[in-house]
Write a protein that holds these residues in place. Structure first.
Motif: not given
Lengths: 113, 123
Positions: B26-39
């Motif tokens: 929302l208030d910064f630029q993210a060159t990298t994003m990650f996706w996690y899943r959690q059971f």
């Protein structure tokens, strides 16, 4: 993929006691971070310790890092019922120009009032 | 601190449908994003790393055709679970990495911020 293991898997203590959680990892790291997660909720970042640091404090939290043993510990002093949560260590590493944050298996802490 | 949002916060869908989850810094630029899943009662498992404008890098064992990731801008990444099945039911968490150089004094900021998660239930 998980970087490492945490022990104990579960810990139950009385309010006011100290809680110690341990984290072991497998590969070289840039830094190690600790997070807490209340049941079914998002993560809260607690503290980050860099690979060239050995100990760090933040309020009632104390984190140590031993890179020779590839292990870290999180100590919560004077625990409170509100500290009840799951705690995860996460190791940050750079490999092939990429960056990853990999989580340990977690410790479920119960602080009894 | 910086804020990362996820939408929706929860979703229930029928088996065979596709579900899209958005992750925004929302208030910064993210060159990298990650996706996690959690059971339930388990740790976060890294699914994939996405860099703005390029293809995502998937972890071993994660089907790229099943979990489509798009990182169209520096503030938005989406995860689409295609042809969802009950075994895809999980808590999906995104995170965004902020990396920027400091001011004249030098140094840099390198912090990863996590979204609140999206709970997916496939019936």
């Amino acid at each position: 993929s998980q970087q490492g293991e945490e022990d104990p898997q579960a810990l139950s203590i009385q309010e006011g006691e100290n809680a110690t959680m341990n984290c072991s990892y497998k590969t070289s790291i840039n830094n190690l971070q600790w997070y807490r997660q209340n049941s079914g909720r998002g993560l809260v970042h607690l503290i980050l310790i860099r690979s060239n640091e050995r100990e760090k404090h933040s309020g009632r939290l104390r984190v140590t890092l031993d890179t020779s043993k590839k292990s870290s510990s999180l100590l919560i002093t004077a625990s409170r019922a509100a500290d009840t949560a799951s705690y995860f260590c996460a190791t940050a590493r750079f490999k092939d120009s990429s960056y990853k944050l990999i989580f340990g298996s977690g410790t479920r802490l119960l602080v009894r009032p | 601190g910086a804020v990362v949002s996820q939408h929706p916060s929860w979703v229930i869908c029928k088996s065979g449908t596709s579900v899209k989850i958005e992750c925004r810094s929302l208030d910064f630029q993210a060159t990298t994003m990650f996706w996690y899943r959690q059971f339930p009662k388990q740790s976060l498992m890294l699914m994939a790393t996405s860099n703005e404008g390029s293809k995502a890098t998937y972890e071993q064992g994660v089907e790229k055709d099943k979990f489509l990731i798009n990182h169209a801008s520096l503030t938005l990444s989406t995860l689409t679970v295609t042809s969802a099945h009950p075994e895809d039911s999980s808590f999906y968490i995104c995170s965004a990495r902020e990396w920027r150089r400091g001011l004249a004094g030098g140094g840099f900021t390198d912090t990863q911020y996590f979204g609140p998660g999206t709970r997916l239930t496939v019936l």
